[in-house]
Design a protein around this motif. Sequence first.
Motif, PDB file in Angstrom:
ATOM      1  N   GLY A 126      -6.863 -13.774  -1.836  1.00 36.55           N
ATOM      2  CA  GLY A 126      -7.393 -13.482  -3.165  1.00 36.55           C
ATOM      3  C   GLY A 126      -6.329 -13.240  -4.206  1.00 36.55           C
ATOM      4  N   ARG A 127      -5.141 -12.817  -3.765  1.00 33.76           N
ATOM      5  CA  ARG A 127      -4.041 -12.532  -4.696  1.00 33.76           C
ATOM      6  C   ARG A 127      -3.001 -13.649  -4.720  1.00 33.76           C
ATOM      7  NH1 ARG A 127      -3.001  -6.840  -5.974  1.00 33.76           N
ATOM      8  NH2 ARG A 127      -4.547  -5.460  -5.038  1.00 33.76           N
ATOM      9  N   SER A 128      -3.356 -14.830  -4.268  1.00 37.72           N
ATOM     10  CA  SER A 128      -2.358 -15.873  -4.036  1.00 37.72           C
ATOM     11  C   SER A 128      -2.027 -16.738  -5.259  1.00 37.72           C
ATOM     12  CB  SER A 128      -2.839 -16.798  -2.906  1.00 37.72           C
ATOM     13  OG  SER A 128      -4.054 -17.445  -3.267  1.00 37.72           O
ATOM     14  N   ASP A 129      -2.769 -16.604  -6.363  1.00 38.08           N
ATOM     15  CA  ASP A 129      -2.502 -17.444  -7.541  1.00 38.08           C
ATOM     16  C   ASP A 129      -1.284 -16.901  -8.285  1.00 38.08           C
ATOM     17  OD1 ASP A 129      -2.500 -18.894  -9.925  1.00 38.08           O
ATOM     18  OD2 ASP A 129      -4.686 -18.933 -10.064  1.00 38.08           O
ATOM     19  N   SER A 130      -0.198 -17.648  -8.270  1.00 39.81           N
ATOM     20  CA  SER A 130       1.054 -17.181  -8.876  1.00 39.81           C
ATOM     21  C   SER A 130       0.994 -17.143 -10.407  1.00 39.81           C
ATOM     22  CB  SER A 130       2.215 -18.065  -8.420  1.00 39.81           C
ATOM     23  OG  SER A 130       1.987 -19.418  -8.813  1.00 39.81           O
ATOM     24  N   ASP A 131      -0.021 -17.747 -11.009  1.00 43.25           N
ATOM     25  CA  ASP A 131      -0.142 -17.710 -12.473  1.00 43.25           C
ATOM     26  C   ASP A 131      -0.778 -16.407 -12.951  1.00 43.25           C
ATOM     27  OD1 ASP A 131       0.923 -20.256 -12.853  1.00 43.25           O
ATOM     28  OD2 ASP A 131      -1.027 -21.218 -12.574  1.00 43.25           O
ATOM     29  N   LEU A 132      -1.308 -15.611 -12.038  1.00 42.17           N
ATOM     30  CA  LEU A 132      -2.002 -14.382 -12.408  1.00 42.17           C
ATOM     31  C   LEU A 132      -1.178 -13.157 -12.023  1.00 42.17           C
ATOM     32  CD1 LEU A 132      -5.647 -15.220 -11.231  1.00 42.17           C
ATOM     33  CD2 LEU A 132      -4.601 -15.610 -13.476  1.00 42.17           C
ATOM     34  N   THR A 133      -1.339 -12.103 -12.820  1.00 41.13           N
ATOM     35  CA  THR A 133      -0.765 -10.797 -12.500  1.00 41.13           C
ATOM     36  C   THR A 133      -1.898  -9.894 -12.036  1.00 41.13           C
ATOM     37  OG1 THR A 133       0.986 -11.044 -14.151  1.00 41.13           O
ATOM     38  CG2 THR A 133       0.505  -8.816 -13.389  1.00 41.13           C
ATOM     39  N   TYR A 134      -1.732  -9.287 -10.860  1.00 43.01           N
ATOM     40  CA  TYR A 134      -2.826  -8.543 -10.243  1.00 43.01           C
ATOM     41  C   TYR A 134      -2.625  -7.035 -10.386  1.00 43.01           C
ATOM     42  CZ  TYR A 134      -4.015 -13.004  -8.108  1.00 43.01           C
ATOM     43  OH  TYR A 134      -4.350 -14.322  -7.907  1.00 43.01           O
ATOM     44  N   THR A 135      -3.713  -6.352 -10.674  1.00 43.14           N
ATOM     45  CA  THR A 135      -3.726  -4.892 -10.707  1.00 43.14           C
ATOM     46  C   THR A 135      -4.899  -4.400  -9.869  1.00 43.14           C
ATOM     47  OG1 THR A 135      -5.053  -4.905 -12.741  1.00 43.14           O
ATOM     48  CG2 THR A 135      -2.664  -4.739 -12.985  1.00 43.14           C
ATOM     49  N   ASP A 136      -4.706  -3.242  -9.216  1.00 42.82           N
ATOM     50  CA  ASP A 136      -5.761  -2.671  -8.394  1.00 42.82           C
ATOM     51  C   ASP A 136      -6.869  -2.082  -9.267  1.00 42.82           C
ATOM     52  OD1 ASP A 136      -4.388  -3.330  -6.086  1.00 42.82           O
ATOM     53  OD2 ASP A 136      -3.391  -1.376  -5.947  1.00 42.82           O
ATOM     54  N   LEU A 137      -8.094  -2.162  -8.776  1.00 42.19           N
ATOM     55  CA  LEU A 137      -9.239  -1.548  -9.435  1.00 42.19           C
ATOM     56  C   LEU A 137      -9.646  -0.302  -8.655  1.00 42.19           C
ATOM     57  CD1 LEU A 137     -11.465  -4.693 -10.175  1.00 42.19           C
ATOM     58  CD2 LEU A 137      -9.984  -3.465 -11.788  1.00 42.19           C
ATOM     59  N   PRO A 138      -9.916   0.806  -9.352  1.00 43.55           N
ATOM     60  CA  PRO A 138     -10.347   2.016  -8.641  1.00 43.55           C
ATOM     61  C   PRO A 138     -11.829   1.920  -8.256  1.00 43.55           C
ATOM     62  CG  PRO A 138     -10.257   2.432 -10.994  1.00 43.55           C
ATOM     63  CD  PRO A 138      -9.763   1.022 -10.806  1.00 43.55           C
ATOM     64  N   VAL A 139     -12.108   1.947  -6.969  1.00 45.67           N
ATOM     65  CA  VAL A 139     -13.495   1.919  -6.499  1.00 45.67           C
ATOM     66  C   VAL A 139     -13.679   2.994  -5.441  1.00 45.67           C
ATOM     67  CG1 VAL A 139     -13.879  -0.524  -6.977  1.00 45.67           C
ATOM     68  CG2 VAL A 139     -12.976   0.163  -4.763  1.00 45.67           C
ATOM     69  N   GLN A 140     -14.886   3.538  -5.387  1.00 44.03           N
ATOM     70  CA  GLN A 140     -15.228   4.546  -4.387  1.00 44.03           C
ATOM     71  C   GLN A 140     -16.594   4.215  -3.804  1.00 44.03           C
ATOM     72  OE1 GLN A 140     -15.035   8.297  -6.458  1.00 44.03           O
ATOM     73  NE2 GLN A 140     -12.796   8.443  -6.287  1.00 44.03           N
ATOM     74  N   GLY A 141     -16.850   4.760  -2.622  1.00 45.91           N
ATOM     75  CA  GLY A 141     -18.161   4.590  -2.011  1.00 45.91           C
ATOM     76  C   GLY A 141     -18.372   3.261  -1.329  1.00 45.91           C
ATOM     77  N   LEU A 142     -17.283   2.531  -1.018  1.00 42.13           N
ATOM     78  CA  LEU A 142     -17.405   1.232  -0.346  1.00 42.13           C
ATOM     79  C   LEU A 142     -16.710   1.234   1.010  1.00 42.13           C
ATOM     80  CD1 LEU A 142     -16.816  -1.207  -3.362  1.00 42.13           C
ATOM     81  CD2 LEU A 142     -18.985  -0.475  -2.371  1.00 42.13           C
ATOM     82  N   GLY A 143     -16.586   2.395   1.627  1.00 31.48           N
ATOM     83  CA  GLY A 143     -15.976   2.472   2.946  1.00 31.48           C
ATOM     84  C   GLY A 143     -14.459   2.574   2.878  1.00 31.48           C
ATOM     85  N   ASN A 144     -13.864   2.828   4.029  1.00 29.65           N
ATOM     86  CA  ASN A 144     -12.419   3.045   4.093  1.00 29.65           C
ATOM     87  C   ASN A 144     -11.595   1.771   3.991  1.00 29.65           C
ATOM     88  OD1 ASN A 144     -12.852   5.811   4.462  1.00 29.65           O
ATOM     89  ND2 ASN A 144     -13.004   5.586   6.695  1.00 29.65           N
ATOM     90  N   ASN A 145     -12.226   0.622   4.212  1.00 29.55           N
ATOM     91  CA  ASN A 145     -11.472  -0.640   4.234  1.00 29.55           C
ATOM     92  C   ASN A 145     -11.601  -1.444   2.945  1.00 29.55           C
ATOM     93  OD1 ASN A 145     -10.548  -0.260   6.897  1.00 29.55           O
ATOM     94  ND2 ASN A 145     -12.463  -1.081   7.734  1.00 29.55           N
ATOM     95  N   SER A 146     -12.104  -0.844   1.890  1.00 26.95           N
ATOM     96  CA  SER A 146     -12.359  -1.611   0.663  1.00 26.95           C
ATOM     97  C   SER A 146     -11.064  -1.927  -0.077  1.00 26.95           C
ATOM     98  CB  SER A 146     -13.309  -0.849  -0.257  1.00 26.95           C
ATOM     99  OG  SER A 146     -12.745   0.381  -0.648  1.00 26.95           O
ATOM    100  N   ARG A 147     -11.074  -3.071  -0.748  1.00 33.10           N
ATOM    101  CA  ARG A 147      -9.971  -3.513  -1.606  1.00 33.10           C
ATOM    102  C   ARG A 147     -10.585  -4.044  -2.897  1.00 33.10           C
ATOM    103  NH1 ARG A 147      -8.298  -1.767   2.548  1.00 33.10           N
ATOM    104  NH2 ARG A 147      -6.691  -2.589   3.949  1.00 33.10           N
ATOM    105  N   ALA A 148      -9.948  -3.788  -4.018  1.00 31.12           N
ATOM    106  CA  ALA A 148     -10.461  -4.290  -5.289  1.00 31.12           C
ATOM    107  C   ALA A 148      -9.291  -4.546  -6.234  1.00 31.12           C
ATOM    108  CB  ALA A 148     -11.438  -3.291  -5.915  1.00 31.12           C
TER     109      ALA A 148
END
Length: 220
Positions: free
Chosen positions: A124-146
Amino acid sequence: MHISRMLLVTLVICAAIFSAGCTQNSTSQVQVSPVTTSVNIANPAQLALTQSEVPQGFTQVERWTKTPADVSKLALDLGWQAGYEVRFISPAQGGIGNNEVVQSIAIYPESTIKDVIAMAEQQGRSDSDLTYTDLPVQGLGNNSRAFLGKAGSQILLKPTPANQLITGLNKNEVQAIFKNEVAEIIFSKGNTFEVIKMTGSSVDTALLIDLAKKAYAKIP
């Protein structure tokens, strides 16, 4: 001492009955419980978001059940068992293209879920033309990524790939490419793995988080 034949036969019969009784009592004390294994696998189709669960303006355009032929060998090696996907689109703000929401659901063994999530995030983070920032999320389990991916400009100028059969040498020509924003939320519960992804010129991360929470609540 003299013992009559009749008395001897009687003693032998009594001994046999006593022995049989002891054997039966010993066997009846052994308790054997049946071993049962119950695996609860959710039906991915029942976990998909419906038209009534997305905001007005979004229209469902695709809903389909995946088969082993639709997934990669890597997914199969990680134990992929079933999958489902649903897609919604909405006109983007400003009239530039569409915003698209895709929900992908898959069933994997719990033992490989963490590996699946790690690989999904890397992809999901593999597009080199984009700059990625994490999104704060809660309530989606311990393995969530955003995360949210944005380009420095929505219009990127990139070299046109040279075609040796037509143009000969590369003459440093450039082409304008419109670059969408991408937001993605990855989560799991038990043996259910999901990705909810939104792409478009005006990605609404708050909306995407809300949809992810609705999807997570559906997982048994």
